[in-house]
Design a protein around this motif. Sequence first.
Motif, PDB file in Angstrom:
ATOM      1  N   HIS A   1       2.311  -1.310   4.840  1.00  0.00           N
ATOM      2  CA  HIS A   1       2.007  -0.368   4.910  1.00  0.00           C
ATOM      3  C   HIS A   1       2.824   0.734   4.931  1.00  0.00           C
TER       4      HIS A   1
ATOM      5  N   HIS B   1       0.767  -1.288   0.063  1.00  0.00           N
ATOM      6  CA  HIS B   1      -0.044  -0.169  -0.059  1.00  0.00           C
ATOM      7  C   HIS B   1       0.730   1.615  -0.236  1.00  0.00           C
TER       8      HIS B   1
ATOM      9  N   ASP C   1      -4.298   3.727   2.579  1.00  0.00           N
ATOM     10  CA  ASP C   1      -4.137   3.873   4.238  1.00  0.00           C
ATOM     11  C   ASP C   1      -1.855   3.166   4.047  1.00  0.00           C
TER      12      ASP C   1
ATOM     13  N   HIS D   1      -5.984   0.066  -1.765  1.00  0.00           N
ATOM     14  CA  HIS D   1      -7.589  -0.245  -1.301  1.00  0.00           C
ATOM     15  C   HIS D   1      -8.376   0.630  -2.730  1.00  0.00           C
TER      16      HIS D   1
HETATM   17 ZN    ZN Z   1      -4.343  -1.248   4.972  1.00  0.00          ZN
END
Ligand code: ZN
Length: 298
Positions: A249, A8, A13, A38
């Motif tokens: 992330h 990501h 996020d 996402h």
């Molecule tokens: Zn996420």
Amino acid sequence: MRIDLHAHSRASDGTDAPAELVAAAAAAGLDVLGLTDHDTAAGWDEAAQAAEQHGLALVRGIEISARHRGRGAHLLAYLPDPDHPPLVAQLARILEGRRDRLPQTLARLQGLGIAIDADDVHAANDDAVAPGRPHVADALVRLGVVADRYEAFARFLNPGRPAYVERYAARLTDVLALVREAGGVSVLAHAWGRRREEVPDAEDLAGLAAAGLTGLEVDHQEHDPGQRARLRAIARDLDLVVTGSSDHHGTGKVDHDLGCNTTDPAEYERLMALAAEAARVAGRGAERPADAASRRAR
Ligand code: ZN
Ligand code: AMP
Ligand code: FE
Ligand code: FE
């Protein structure tokens, strides 16, 4: 060849800009990176440029928020045409659900006596096309209410906690069909992640395979060794592609470093071959952008 198919950026996020994420992937010794924000393809172009500079193959993906039998499910769509109108419409609806939820979440927090508003969330990440609970969590960290994202979820944002608000998610079987129509392939992310019961079970996964699912993300930090072995056996029985990935992330999730799980090169090749076939069936004649880069990596 080291392949990580799920990560990501700040388009959702993650905490790295798409180009920073690609640089970090190259520094981590990866040859192939899947960018799977996402519900948005917003980071693809920036990441593709960076991938070219770093000689890394970028697999363009989207982690789509779906629902199956009353539970949340995350579907990794790889190489769909991002301009396929029904896919664009479905993603727009999901993003609208995210944007609608934010003020409701903030109202809940304000009701708990916490002075937080939309500006605090935007200050935490103004680039996010897909705003989510992690951005609210980051704002709570900046305000000194919690120490990190984990505490924010545990105290406020997880289901059953006082600031949890449900949002729209698409029907998983509908999304499987959409991704197919858009000439892409689908891999079910962390199927049993954070779950005590192992659902969807083998029978259910067989139904999803029949509905167009191409692969299962088996090697994921939220699956323990026993779950990985059982999922791998199910994937073998159903002839589903097996993937492994970090679900990185940035600094937003500990223990999810780039390359902490990887995908077997033979499984990657199979996934890309099935994606090429899906693109052909969908009538997408043009060479897909990732192909040139992935050939270079071989
Ligand atoms: Zn996420
Ligand atoms: P949302 O997209 O708003 O539904 O938020 C879900 C996202 O938050 C997941 O995709 C994860 O990336 C992240 N997440 C979920 N639980 C946690 C947690 N306990 N700590 C940090 N991030 C989390
Ligand atoms: Fe996920
Ligand atoms: Fe993810």
